[in-house]
Scaffold this motif. Structure first.
Motif, PDB file in Angstrom:
ATOM      1  N   VAL A  51     -19.637  25.328  -4.699  1.00 54.87           N
ATOM      2  CA  VAL A  51     -21.033  25.002  -4.984  1.00 54.87           C
ATOM      3  C   VAL A  51     -21.231  23.490  -4.962  1.00 54.87           C
ATOM      4  O   VAL A  51     -20.283  22.722  -5.134  1.00 54.87           O
ATOM      5  CB  VAL A  51     -21.471  25.566  -6.359  1.00 54.87           C
ATOM      6  N   ASP A  52     -22.477  23.067  -4.764  1.00 53.91           N
ATOM      7  CA  ASP A  52     -22.822  21.647  -4.841  1.00 53.91           C
ATOM      8  C   ASP A  52     -23.035  21.212  -6.286  1.00 53.91           C
ATOM      9  O   ASP A  52     -22.857  20.051  -6.628  1.00 53.91           O
ATOM     10  CB  ASP A  52     -24.088  21.359  -4.037  1.00 53.91           C
ATOM     11  N   ARG A  53     -23.444  22.160  -7.122  1.00 54.96           N
ATOM     12  CA  ARG A  53     -23.660  21.910  -8.550  1.00 54.96           C
ATOM     13  C   ARG A  53     -23.679  23.243  -9.267  1.00 54.96           C
ATOM     14  O   ARG A  53     -23.885  24.284  -8.650  1.00 54.96           O
ATOM     15  CB  ARG A  53     -24.944  21.127  -8.788  1.00 54.96           C
ATOM     16  N   ILE A  54     -23.479  23.194 -10.583  1.00 55.43           N
ATOM     17  CA  ILE A  54     -23.595  24.387 -11.414  1.00 55.43           C
ATOM     18  C   ILE A  54     -24.881  24.230 -12.205  1.00 55.43           C
ATOM     19  O   ILE A  54     -25.038  23.274 -12.958  1.00 55.43           O
ATOM     20  CB  ILE A  54     -22.393  24.521 -12.371  1.00 55.43           C
ATOM     21  N   GLY A  55     -25.821  25.131 -12.024  1.00 58.76           N
ATOM     22  CA  GLY A  55     -27.067  25.100 -12.794  1.00 58.76           C
ATOM     23  C   GLY A  55     -27.880  23.847 -12.562  1.00 58.76           C
ATOM     24  O   GLY A  55     -27.857  23.258 -11.482  1.00 58.76           O
ATOM     25  N   GLY A  56     -28.578  23.427 -13.639  1.00 60.23           N
ATOM     26  CA  GLY A  56     -29.507  22.314 -13.539  1.00 60.23           C
ATOM     27  C   GLY A  56     -28.891  20.936 -13.514  1.00 60.23           C
ATOM     28  O   GLY A  56     -29.548  19.963 -13.198  1.00 60.23           O
ATOM     29  N   GLY A  57     -27.645  20.818 -13.848  1.00 60.51           N
ATOM     30  CA  GLY A  57     -26.995  19.515 -13.792  1.00 60.51           C
ATOM     31  C   GLY A  57     -27.265  18.651 -15.001  1.00 60.51           C
ATOM     32  O   GLY A  57     -27.814  19.083 -16.006  1.00 60.51           O
ATOM     33  N   GLY A  58     -26.832  17.394 -14.906  1.00 64.18           N
ATOM     34  CA  GLY A  58     -26.994  16.422 -15.979  1.00 64.18           C
ATOM     35  C   GLY A  58     -25.693  15.994 -16.627  1.00 64.18           C
ATOM     36  O   GLY A  58     -25.645  15.027 -17.369  1.00 64.18           O
ATOM     37  N   PHE A  59     -24.619  16.735 -16.380  1.00 64.52           N
ATOM     38  CA  PHE A  59     -23.292  16.408 -16.889  1.00 64.52           C
ATOM     39  C   PHE A  59     -22.381  16.333 -15.669  1.00 64.52           C
ATOM     40  O   PHE A  59     -22.458  17.183 -14.787  1.00 64.52           O
ATOM     41  CB  PHE A  59     -22.796  17.505 -17.836  1.00 64.52           C
ATOM     42  N   LEU A  60     -21.512  15.336 -15.601  1.00 60.22           N
ATOM     43  CA  LEU A  60     -20.657  15.161 -14.431  1.00 60.22           C
ATOM     44  C   LEU A  60     -19.192  15.371 -14.781  1.00 60.22           C
ATOM     45  O   LEU A  60     -18.628  14.654 -15.609  1.00 60.22           O
ATOM     46  CB  LEU A  60     -20.853  13.764 -13.836  1.00 60.22           C
ATOM     47  N   MET A  61     -18.590  16.383 -14.162  1.00 61.31           N
ATOM     48  CA  MET A  61     -17.153  16.651 -14.292  1.00 61.31           C
ATOM     49  C   MET A  61     -16.489  16.010 -13.085  1.00 61.31           C
ATOM     50  O   MET A  61     -16.838  16.315 -11.948  1.00 61.31           O
ATOM     51  CB  MET A  61     -16.895  18.148 -14.313  1.00 61.31           C
ATOM     52  N   THR A  62     -15.535  15.119 -13.323  1.00 61.17           N
ATOM     53  CA  THR A  62     -14.852  14.429 -12.230  1.00 61.17           C
ATOM     54  C   THR A  62     -13.352  14.475 -12.461  1.00 61.17           C
ATOM     55  O   THR A  62     -12.886  14.785 -13.560  1.00 61.17           O
ATOM     56  CB  THR A  62     -15.279  12.951 -12.135  1.00 61.17           C
ATOM     57  N   GLY A  63     -12.615  14.140 -11.407  1.00 61.16           N
ATOM     58  CA  GLY A  63     -11.177  14.092 -11.571  1.00 61.16           C
ATOM     59  C   GLY A  63     -10.457  13.770 -10.292  1.00 61.16           C
ATOM     60  O   GLY A  63     -11.065  13.478  -9.252  1.00 61.16           O
ATOM     61  N   SER A  64      -9.140  13.834 -10.390  1.00 57.64           N
ATOM     62  CA  SER A  64      -8.297  13.570  -9.234  1.00 57.64           C
ATOM     63  C   SER A  64      -7.181  14.606  -9.191  1.00 57.64           C
ATOM     64  O   SER A  64      -6.820  15.187 -10.212  1.00 57.64           O
ATOM     65  CB  SER A  64      -7.700  12.161  -9.312  1.00 57.64           C
ATOM     66  N   VAL A  65      -6.666  14.813  -7.982  1.00 59.67           N
ATOM     67  CA  VAL A  65      -5.562  15.746  -7.788  1.00 59.67           C
ATOM     68  C   VAL A  65      -4.501  15.011  -6.980  1.00 59.67           C
ATOM     69  O   VAL A  65      -4.770  14.511  -5.884  1.00 59.67           O
ATOM     70  CB  VAL A  65      -6.028  17.034  -7.060  1.00 59.67           C
ATOM     71  N   ARG A  66      -3.289  14.940  -7.549  1.00 57.32           N
ATOM     72  CA  ARG A  66      -2.181  14.225  -6.918  1.00 57.32           C
ATOM     73  C   ARG A  66      -0.933  15.108  -6.898  1.00 57.32           C
ATOM     74  O   ARG A  66      -0.804  16.037  -7.687  1.00 57.32           O
ATOM     75  CB  ARG A  66      -1.886  12.943  -7.679  1.00 57.32           C
ATOM     76  N   ARG A  67      -0.032  14.758  -6.026  1.00 51.18           N
ATOM     77  CA  ARG A  67       1.245  15.468  -5.922  1.00 51.18           C
ATOM     78  C   ARG A  67       2.237  14.859  -6.912  1.00 51.18           C
ATOM     79  O   ARG A  67       2.342  13.631  -7.028  1.00 51.18           O
ATOM     80  CB  ARG A  67       1.786  15.360  -4.495  1.00 51.18           C
ATOM     81  N   ALA A  68       2.946  15.731  -7.630  1.00 53.80           N
ATOM     82  CA  ALA A  68       4.000  15.264  -8.547  1.00 53.80           C
ATOM     83  C   ALA A  68       5.058  14.526  -7.739  1.00 53.80           C
ATOM     84  O   ALA A  68       5.296  14.806  -6.574  1.00 53.80           O
ATOM     85  CB  ALA A  68       4.612  16.443  -9.289  1.00 53.80           C
ATOM     86  N   GLY A  69       5.672  13.592  -8.383  1.00 54.75           N
ATOM     87  CA  GLY A  69       6.723  12.805  -7.739  1.00 54.75           C
ATOM     88  C   GLY A  69       6.170  11.522  -7.179  1.00 54.75           C
ATOM     89  O   GLY A  69       6.207  10.492  -7.832  1.00 54.75           O
ATOM     90  N   ASP A  70       5.592  11.575  -5.976  1.00 51.48           N
ATOM     91  CA  ASP A  70       5.117  10.342  -5.334  1.00 51.48           C
ATOM     92  C   ASP A  70       3.672   9.993  -5.656  1.00 51.48           C
ATOM     93  O   ASP A  70       3.203   8.918  -5.313  1.00 51.48           O
ATOM     94  CB  ASP A  70       5.327  10.402  -3.823  1.00 51.48           C
ATOM     95  N   GLY A  71       2.930  10.885  -6.315  1.00 49.17           N
ATOM     96  CA  GLY A  71       1.558  10.589  -6.702  1.00 49.17           C
ATOM     97  C   GLY A  71       0.571  10.548  -5.551  1.00 49.17           C
ATOM     98  O   GLY A  71      -0.543  10.064  -5.712  1.00 49.17           O
ATOM     99  N   ALA A  72       0.943  11.075  -4.394  1.00 43.79           N
ATOM    100  CA  ALA A  72       0.045  11.060  -3.229  1.00 43.79           C
ATOM    101  C   ALA A  72      -1.198  11.888  -3.521  1.00 43.79           C
ATOM    102  O   ALA A  72      -1.112  12.972  -4.108  1.00 43.79           O
ATOM    103  CB  ALA A  72       0.767  11.608  -1.999  1.00 43.79           C
ATOM    104  N   PRO A  73      -2.389  11.402  -3.127  1.00 39.78           N
ATOM    105  CA  PRO A  73      -3.610  12.186  -3.313  1.00 39.78           C
ATOM    106  C   PRO A  73      -3.557  13.464  -2.474  1.00 39.78           C
ATOM    107  O   PRO A  73      -2.963  13.490  -1.396  1.00 39.78           O
ATOM    108  CB  PRO A  73      -4.719  11.254  -2.825  1.00 39.78           C
ATOM    109  N   LEU A  74      -4.170  14.529  -3.000  1.00 42.22           N
ATOM    110  CA  LEU A  74      -4.174  15.817  -2.314  1.00 42.22           C
ATOM    111  C   LEU A  74      -5.599  16.189  -1.917  1.00 42.22           C
ATOM    112  O   LEU A  74      -6.374  16.697  -2.735  1.00 42.22           O
ATOM    113  CB  LEU A  74      -3.556  16.895  -3.205  1.00 42.22           C
ATOM    114  N   PRO A  75      -5.977  15.934  -0.668  1.00 43.18           N
ATOM    115  CA  PRO A  75      -7.319  16.284  -0.205  1.00 43.18           C
ATOM    116  C   PRO A  75      -7.448  17.786   0.042  1.00 43.18           C
ATOM    117  O   PRO A  75      -6.458  18.489   0.256  1.00 43.18           O
ATOM    118  CB  PRO A  75      -7.445  15.505   1.103  1.00 43.18           C
ATOM    119  N   GLY A  76      -8.689  18.277  -0.018  1.00 46.77           N
ATOM    120  CA  GLY A  76      -8.982  19.661   0.316  1.00 46.77           C
ATOM    121  C   GLY A  76      -8.482  20.682  -0.682  1.00 46.77           C
ATOM    122  O   GLY A  76      -8.378  21.862  -0.350  1.00 46.77           O
ATOM    123  N   ARG A  77      -8.197  20.280  -1.915  1.00 48.98           N
ATOM    124  CA  ARG A  77      -7.741  21.224  -2.944  1.00 48.98           C
ATOM    125  C   ARG A  77      -8.939  21.787  -3.680  1.00 48.98           C
ATOM    126  O   ARG A  77      -9.874  21.070  -4.032  1.00 48.98           O
ATOM    127  CB  ARG A  77      -6.789  20.557  -3.951  1.00 48.98           C
TER     128      ARG A  77
END
Length: 162
Positions: A51-77
């Motif tokens: 989804v592009d958003r859940i409901g009416g919005g107004g609160f932003l959930m953000t974060g990052s996803v990385r691989r253990a060990g080398d910390g490489a970013p994981l796109p498309g997860r």
């Protein structure tokens, strides 16, 4: 030299209650995997729609996803997000949605304001390996907000290869 990209709270399980903000470097050798929260699958909806958003919005959930060990970013997860909000309970389908990480492993999803449930304002997030390429272990998080007035919550997933 390690560059610092953004302030990210590594919120997992009971440690999230008193966890201070943690600065995660863009890449970090030896980055430990995020432990999954026991019982974290509660109210998870396998295959929740992207989804592009859940409901009416107004609160932003953000974060990052990385691989253990080398910390490489994981796109498309695929990251599923659900919570008790001003528009519905965490058991309601309308309070669930999923999003994908971008090229740098970041995600963001606008949703209604999270409100306390069971005495704590908190969200739920999941990386479910069953809905991805299966290269990493499933992780459930239940980060607790500092205050019910917070308008954002930022978390980090560090995924362990399966």
């Amino acid at each position: 030299m390690i560059s610092l990209r953004r302030r990210t709270v590594l919120a997992t399980g009971a440690a999230a209650l008193a966890a201070p903000a943690l600065i995660l470097p863009a890449r970090a050798e030896g980055l430990a995997p995020t432990p999954t929260m026991r019982g974290g699958a509660n109210n998870c909806r396998p295959g929740a729609p992207l989804v592009d958003r859940i409901g009416g919005g107004g609160f932003l959930m953000t974060g990052s996803v990385r691989r253990a060990g080398d910390g490489a970013p994981l796109p498309g997860r695929r990251i599923q997000i659900w919570a008790h909000t001003t528009e519905g309970h965490e058991r309601d389908a309308r309070s669930h949605g999923a999003t994908l990480t971008d090229a740098e492993g970041h995600f963001a999803l606008d949703m209604p304001q999270i409100v306390p449930a069971f005495g704590q304002p908190h969200g739920h997030l999941a990386y479910d390996a069953d809905y991805d390429d299966g290269g990493f272990r499933t992780v459930f998080l239940r980060p607790i907000m500092g205050s019910a007035r917070d308008r954002t919550l930022d978390v980090a997933f560090v995924l362990e290869p399966a």
